[in-house]
Design a protein around this motif. Structure first.
Motif, PDB file in Angstrom:
ATOM      1  N   LEU A 167      -8.294  -4.418   3.552  1.00 12.92           N
ATOM      2  CA  LEU A 167      -8.152  -4.887   2.181  1.00 12.92           C
ATOM      3  C   LEU A 167      -8.524  -3.792   1.190  1.00 12.92           C
ATOM      4  O   LEU A 167      -9.273  -2.871   1.513  1.00 12.92           O
ATOM      5  N   ASP A 168      -8.017  -3.919  -0.006  1.00 13.74           N
ATOM      6  CA  ASP A 168      -8.283  -2.904  -1.025  1.00 13.74           C
ATOM      7  C   ASP A 168      -9.427  -3.293  -1.952  1.00 13.74           C
ATOM      8  O   ASP A 168      -9.600  -2.720  -3.028  1.00 13.74           O
ATOM      9  N   HIS A 169     -10.237  -4.296  -1.513  1.00 11.24           N
ATOM     10  CA  HIS A 169     -11.362  -4.742  -2.333  1.00 11.24           C
ATOM     11  C   HIS A 169     -12.481  -5.238  -1.412  1.00 11.24           C
ATOM     12  O   HIS A 169     -12.228  -5.642  -0.268  1.00 11.24           O
ATOM     13  N   HIS A 205      -3.761 -15.718   1.197  1.00 16.06           N
ATOM     14  CA  HIS A 205      -4.537 -15.389  -0.009  1.00 16.06           C
ATOM     15  C   HIS A 205      -5.197 -14.018   0.171  1.00 16.06           C
ATOM     16  O   HIS A 205      -6.400 -13.923   0.410  1.00 16.06           O
ATOM     17  N   PRO A 206      -4.435 -12.944   0.060  1.00 15.76           N
ATOM     18  CA  PRO A 206      -4.999 -11.603   0.291  1.00 15.76           C
ATOM     19  C   PRO A 206      -6.042 -11.180  -0.740  1.00 15.76           C
ATOM     20  O   PRO A 206      -6.740 -10.183  -0.536  1.00 15.76           O
ATOM     21  N   ASP A 207      -6.182 -11.954  -1.809  1.00 17.47           N
ATOM     22  CA  ASP A 207      -7.150 -11.604  -2.848  1.00 17.47           C
ATOM     23  C   ASP A 207      -8.487 -12.352  -2.681  1.00 17.47           C
ATOM     24  O   ASP A 207      -9.299 -12.382  -3.604  1.00 17.47           O
ATOM     25  N   ARG A 210     -13.070 -15.509  -5.514  1.00 21.86           N
ATOM     26  CA  ARG A 210     -12.090 -16.393  -4.867  1.00 21.86           C
ATOM     27  C   ARG A 210     -12.616 -16.662  -3.460  1.00 21.86           C
ATOM     28  O   ARG A 210     -12.672 -15.759  -2.630  1.00 21.86           O
ATOM     29  N   THR A 238     -12.213 -12.953  -2.075  1.00 22.16           N
ATOM     30  CA  THR A 238     -13.350 -12.043  -2.271  1.00 22.16           C
ATOM     31  C   THR A 238     -14.644 -12.568  -1.656  1.00 22.16           C
ATOM     32  O   THR A 238     -15.646 -11.852  -1.623  1.00 22.16           O
TER      33      THR A 238
END
Length: 311
Positions: free
Chosen positions: A235-237, A209-211, A152, A213
């Motif tokens: 963030l967790d990623h 958009h916290p996702d 993303r 990448t």
């Protein structure tokens, strides 16, 4: 725009005056260098290279810095014209009124060499730049491979309407289209291509958009700002961050692993080439209207030589 229109009339009149100056007033080889913003490392490297080449060639160089303001730059080039410079190396401060200085200088029979940015409505006698379309495509292909074809993507754009922004968009978007698993979820322009802008824009994007990448900062400063935002965002990623330019700070960030990659431009070479082209035009020689240079995909594996000696 009324202010810029007035300045345009003034600068064109100044161009006519300079053309009428006697030959004795224009006998010395003096070249003007009009820079968009010397606070930017990319432009400062070009300035340093032009200055070094001017000293080596016995050329008097007059440098003006627009500090990112188009109206200021129009006035500065008016001054260069009235001073009777033999050629102008021109890095437009923005898309607005970028063609005004070119038309004025050419009306005064002063050739213009544009570097990095060209005015679409008034192209310079020669345009020197990185082949940003091809370079951004290479960078996009690298992103696709790095994230294994899925991601993303958030894009922090440069200044809308400028040549680098348009070309980098074209190249990177072609790579995204060829990698169906990449999805652009956010993009927003900057005004100064700066790290502080990159930080604030990236923070806003992550809130929406916290996702995310992948971040692509169209300049290394923007990429470094997004790296700051990712760091404080907890963030967790993992997030893959890439830039463009090969600035000193960007190269060091690649070495540290903060940025996954950047595209290193031949800034030093382009500065030397700009002055060489200016002197060729002054001598009445024919020069290529377009002089595109390759950029190098720079990762942790090959960054060290560029830090030691910038191309």
């Amino acid at each position: 725009m009324s202010k810029l229109a007035s300045l345009a009339c003034t600068i064109l009149a100044a161009g006519s005056l300079a053309a009428a100056l006697p030959a004795t007033a224009q006998a010395q080889t003096t070249v003007g260098l009009a820079v968009a913003n010397l606070q930017a490392d990319f432009f400062n490297q070009i300035k340093q290279s032009v200055s070094a080449e001017a000293r080596a060639r016995g050329v008097q160089l007059v440098v003006v810095d627009a500090h990112g303001d188009s109206a200021t730059q129009v006035n500065q080039i008016q001054d260069l014209i009235t001073r009777g410079v033999k050629a102008i190396i021109y890095i437009p401060a923005g898309a607005t009124a970028a063609g005004v200085p070119v038309r004025a200088a050419q009306a005064a029979h002063i050739p213009v060499i544009a570097v990095d940015r060209n005015a679409p409505d008034a192209p310079a006698n020669s345009f020197i730049a990185t082949d940003s379309v091809h370079a951004a495509r290479i960078l996009g292909d690298f992103v696709c491979k790095t994230v294994q074809g899925r991601g993303r993507v958030a894009i922090i754009q440069g200044q809308i309407g400028t040549t680098p922004e348009q070309d980098r968009a074209k190249g990177f978007n072609a790579a995204v289209q060829a990698c169906p698993g990449l999805k652009i979820v956010a993009q927003q322009p900057s005004q100064e291509w700066s790290q502080s802008e990159g930080f604030s824009i990236a923070q806003d994007m992550l809130q929406r958009h916290p996702d995310i990448t992948v971040f692509f900062g169209r300049a290394d400063g923007l990429a470094l700002g997004s790296a700051q935002a990712v760091k404080v965002g907890n963030l967790d990623h993992p997030v893959t961050i890439v830039g463009f330019d090969g600035d000193v700070a960007g190269l060091k960030a690649v070495q540290k692993g903060t940025l996954a990659a950047t595209m290193t431009q031949k800034t030093r070479y382009m500065g030397k080439l700009a002055l060489d082209t200016a002197l060729d035009l002054i001598a009445g020689k024919t020069v290529p209207p377009l002089q595109l240079q390759a950029a190098v995909l720079t990762t942790k594996a090959n960054v060290a030589p560029f830090i030691a000696q910038h191309p």
